[in-house]
Design an enzyme around this catalytic site. Structure first.
Site, mmCIF file in Angstrom:
data_model
loop_
_atom_site.group_PDB
_atom_site.id
_atom_site.type_symbol
_atom_site.label_atom_id
_atom_site.label_comp_id
_atom_site.label_asym_id
_atom_site.label_seq_id
_atom_site.Cartn_x
_atom_site.Cartn_y
_atom_site.Cartn_z
ATOM 1 C CG ASP A 1 -12.283 1.710 -8.845
ATOM 2 O OD1 ASP A 1 -13.337 0.972 -9.264
ATOM 3 O OD2 ASP A 1 -12.237 2.397 -7.950
ATOM 4 C CD GLU B 1 -2.341 1.808 0.187
ATOM 5 O OE1 GLU B 1 -2.497 3.042 0.173
ATOM 6 O OE2 GLU B 1 -3.201 1.123 -0.322
ATOM 7 C CD GLN B 2 -0.390 5.207 -4.035
ATOM 8 O OE1 GLN B 2 0.816 5.680 -4.545
ATOM 9 N NE2 GLN B 2 -1.580 5.345 -4.308
ATOM 10 N NE ARG C 1 -15.310 5.478 -1.143
ATOM 11 C CZ ARG C 1 -15.283 4.462 -2.263
ATOM 12 N NH1 ARG C 1 -14.409 3.409 -2.198
ATOM 13 N NH2 ARG C 1 -16.219 4.699 -3.148
ATOM 14 C CE1 TYR D 1 -24.943 7.738 1.099
ATOM 15 C CE2 TYR D 1 -26.015 8.532 -0.870
ATOM 16 C CZ TYR D 1 -24.863 7.796 -0.213
ATOM 17 O OH TYR D 1 -23.374 7.604 -0.673
#
Length: 401
Positions: free
Chosen positions: A298, A39-40, A113, A221
């Site tokens: 993605d 992970e960067q 998220r 929402y």
């Protein structure tokens, strides 16, 4: 007997520690593999605000063993509702209560998220067998008979039996193996989270709500038990955009929503701080896998936000990858081919459908009238039928024949 063994010394490498990367790591370790996540960032975490979760996401959570944690953090809504942002006309309403859950086997929900990421990370920590290397940016990949070697930005080499490229929309793994250009949409998204006490009382609906207007739309929402509200506004930019995230400008947002009805327009007055996303996707491709390297999330199929399926597709990918490894007796080359065959058409349909949905949302003139007539008076069952292909995904049917 596995065709290719992983071990702490020869783990499966996962490029990227976001939702897709952690889900992939969890799927792999649940299949008995040692995993090393590259992970960067300085620490694992997620930026952004709220996201929507279809029933397919909960099917994936359950398959990854984190369904209970994700459900505990989600907000369950009564309906999805669309209004015309010019005149407040109700365009469509989709109930998401008992009948919806019976049809698809799981709920429709809203969640931050970061809470999705946290639920996955907790599952990965319980499973053990996952090493995380932060401040590690993938630069290049080398294939060899024993597997793959990843070189990072500090010149270090990471050796593994295989590599999952889950390094996001600007994937270094995809850049090396595919090298395609992003398709910048020209659509700009502003996102913010607003505390309940600052949110208009007349819009505190237990719903995923969208106001659609000419070349723009607004979404709101509830999040985190209704203590916060997610606010998202999207517009077609007048400028030539570059793909990326920057700080937002209150004046810019104001300039794009002059014709919107007052009830919807009050949404853009709320946030104290905006994040600005200039959005893009890529043309769907038929080949994600190259030997013992494959793409996920993605990195494989970046999509626009109009179907609210980006995170859902990454979760499905992770589950499908794990199932493919199990079916292929952990032969990575064969499993990656099966995984790709199982996912390419479905994810391409999401990418292309999201583009079309964006056009429908932002219709103007006579097209706006056609859109409003298209959904007017449609029964919940007809809406459910149209959603079956998307929300009906399950782990039991995730692999191609």
């Amino acid at each position: 007997m596995r065709a290719v063994n992983s071990s702490p010394d020869r783990p499966v490498l996962v490029a990227g520690g976001g939702i897709g990367g952690v889900a992939a790591a969890l799927a792999l370790v649940r299949q008995g593999h040692a995993v090393k996540v590259l992970e960067q960032a300085a620490e694992l975490g997620e930026i952004g605000a709220g996201i929507q979760l279809g029933p397919n996401a909960f099917s994936a959570f359950d398959a990854l063993g984190v369904g209970e944690a994700a459900r505990r953090r989600a907000v369950y809504i009564d309906e999805m509702v669309m209004h015309d942002a010019l005149d407040e006309t109700l365009v469509g309403r989709i109930p998401t209560g008992e009948a919806f859950r019976e049809r698809f086997g799981n709920p429709y929900a809203l969640i931050h998220r970061a809470d999705v990421h946290r639920s996955l990370l907790e599952g990965a920590e319980r499973a053990e067998g996952i090493e995380v290397c932060t401040r590690t940016q993938v630069q290049s990949v080398q294939a060899h008979d024993g597997g793959v070697t990843v070189l990072d930005g500090q010149g270090r080499a990471h050796h593994g039996v295989a590599l999952i490229g889950a390094d996001g929309v600007k994937s270094a793994v995809r850049r090396q193996f595919v090298g395609d250009e992003a398709r910048v949409s020209g659509h700009v998204v502003y996102r913010a989270v607003v505390e309940r006490e600052a949110f208009p009382a007349d819009l505190r609906w237990n719903a995923a709500s969208i106001w659609v207007g000419p070349n723009c739309h607004l979404v709101h929402y509830p999040l985190r038990g209704g203590e916060q509200y997610n606010v998202v506004v999207t517009f077609h930019s007048r400028e030539v955009e570059q793909w990326g995230v920057t700080e937002g400008s209150f004046d810019e947002v104001q300039s794009y929503f002059q014709g919107i009805c007052p009830r919807a327009r009050q949404l853009i007055e709320l946030p104290l701080q905006w994040k600005r996303w200039a959005t893009a996707d890529r043309e769907p491709i038929g080949t994600w896998s190259h030997g013992r390297t494959t793409l996920l999330g993605d990195a494989a199929h970046p999509t626009l936000q109009y179907l609210a399926q980006g995170a859902c597709m990454a979760l499905e990918d992770a589950v499908t990858l794990g199932e493919a490894l199990r079916r292929c007796n952990h032969d990575f080359t064969a499993a990656f081919a099966l995984y790709e065959r199982s996912r390419v058409a479905r994810t391409a349909r999401v990418v292309l459908s999201a583009r079309e949905m964006g056009r429908i949302f932002h219709a103007h003139g006579v097209e706006r009238l056609v859109r409003n007539d298209l959904w007017k008076g449609r029964s919940p069952e007809r809406f459910y039928d149209a959603m079956e292909w998307l929300y009906g995904w399950t782990v039991e049917r995730c692999l191609a024949d």
